[in-house]
Design an enzyme around this catalytic site. Sequence first.
Site, short mmCIF file in Angstrom:
data_model
loop_
_atom_site.label_atom_id
_atom_site.label_comp_id
_atom_site.label_asym_id
_atom_site.label_seq_id
_atom_site.Cartn_x
_atom_site.Cartn_y
_atom_site.Cartn_z
N CYS A 73 -65.72 -1.65 -13.96
CA CYS A 73 -66.11 -3.06 -13.90
C CYS A 73 -67.25 -3.15 -12.89
O CYS A 73 -67.05 -2.83 -11.70
CB CYS A 73 -64.90 -3.87 -13.43
SG CYS A 73 -65.24 -5.62 -13.17
N CYS A 184 -72.70 -4.74 -17.44
CA CYS A 184 -71.30 -5.21 -17.45
C CYS A 184 -70.61 -4.44 -18.56
O CYS A 184 -71.17 -4.29 -19.66
CB CYS A 184 -71.25 -6.71 -17.74
SG CYS A 184 -69.60 -7.32 -18.13
N1 DGL Z 1 -66.44 -6.04 -17.27
C1 DGL Z 1 -66.79 -6.54 -16.02
C2 DGL Z 1 -68.09 -6.01 -15.47
O1 DGL Z 1 -68.42 -4.89 -15.77
C3 DGL Z 1 -66.41 -7.91 -15.58
C4 DGL Z 1 -66.67 -9.04 -16.49
C5 DGL Z 1 -66.00 -10.28 -16.01
O2 DGL Z 1 -64.77 -10.28 -15.85
O3 DGL Z 1 -66.72 -11.26 -15.76
O4 DGL Z 1 -68.77 -6.65 -14.72
#
Ligand code: DGL
Length: 258
Positions: A73, A184
């Site tokens: 993440c 993301c």
């Molecule tokens: N998948 C996540 C990232 O890589 C977070 C997305 C989210 O929860 O806003 O930033």
Amino acid sequence: MNSAPIGIYDSGLGGLTVWREVRRALPGESLLYLGDGKNCPYGSRPREEIARLADQAVAALVARGCKMIVVACNTATAAAIDFLRGKYSSIPIVGMEPAVKPACLATKSRVVGVLATERSLDGELFRRTAARYGSGIEVVTAPGRGFVELVEEDREATPEAEACVRAAVAPMLDRGADQIVLGCTHYPFLLPVLRRVVADRGVGIIDPSPAVARRVVELLDRYGLRAAADHRPAYGFLTFADDAYRSRLEQKALASAL
Ligand code: DGL
């Protein structure tokens, strides 16, 4: 030799794009995926809150005996990676890198676009990386508004998804970006739409997850943590949401692994 699982964590479904690459790179390793689900999206929450959520998730994976943690993440990495490495110093923790470096190396137009959450884009990690590799290159950023919700709600193949992606990417294309970084882990699920939107423009799209998987391999070897050759890998899924969400994680993971 160590047959414990590698823990992989994200706010929700997005980290499965990393899970898929780690599984591909290390088919003999057990993986334990935690998709928070209850608190997703993280993207515009205050940094301290994200750090607290990440702490809770990493604690859960450590309690289940993971030998390494991948914070799949970007938002949690930006908010908490130093804190997590300090607190859980006995196990290696791999975070997401904003893939600005490969984009800056590949660009010919000297304009690169970065799509990420609000909290990733205003974080120190992104600022440092952009300053380090982006000298003489215009870095155009945009938060992927609505992207995470589209993926979480299985709406990534809808006209609405195409409209959201088009709105975020248009200013980058207008500036002449020839590389777009997916900052993301949810965003690679929108790749088919993104490819349609940039069609015929010769734009490269950079997903950092294969590089993260290579880093996991490197660290497993460095710390002598690989499972034995005869280990039968198991794939577990955890969430702070409900059991229906846990099943979705499992189904989406196994579908993405085909
Ligand atoms: N998948 C996540 C990232 O890589 C977070 C997305 C989210 O929860 O806003 O930033």
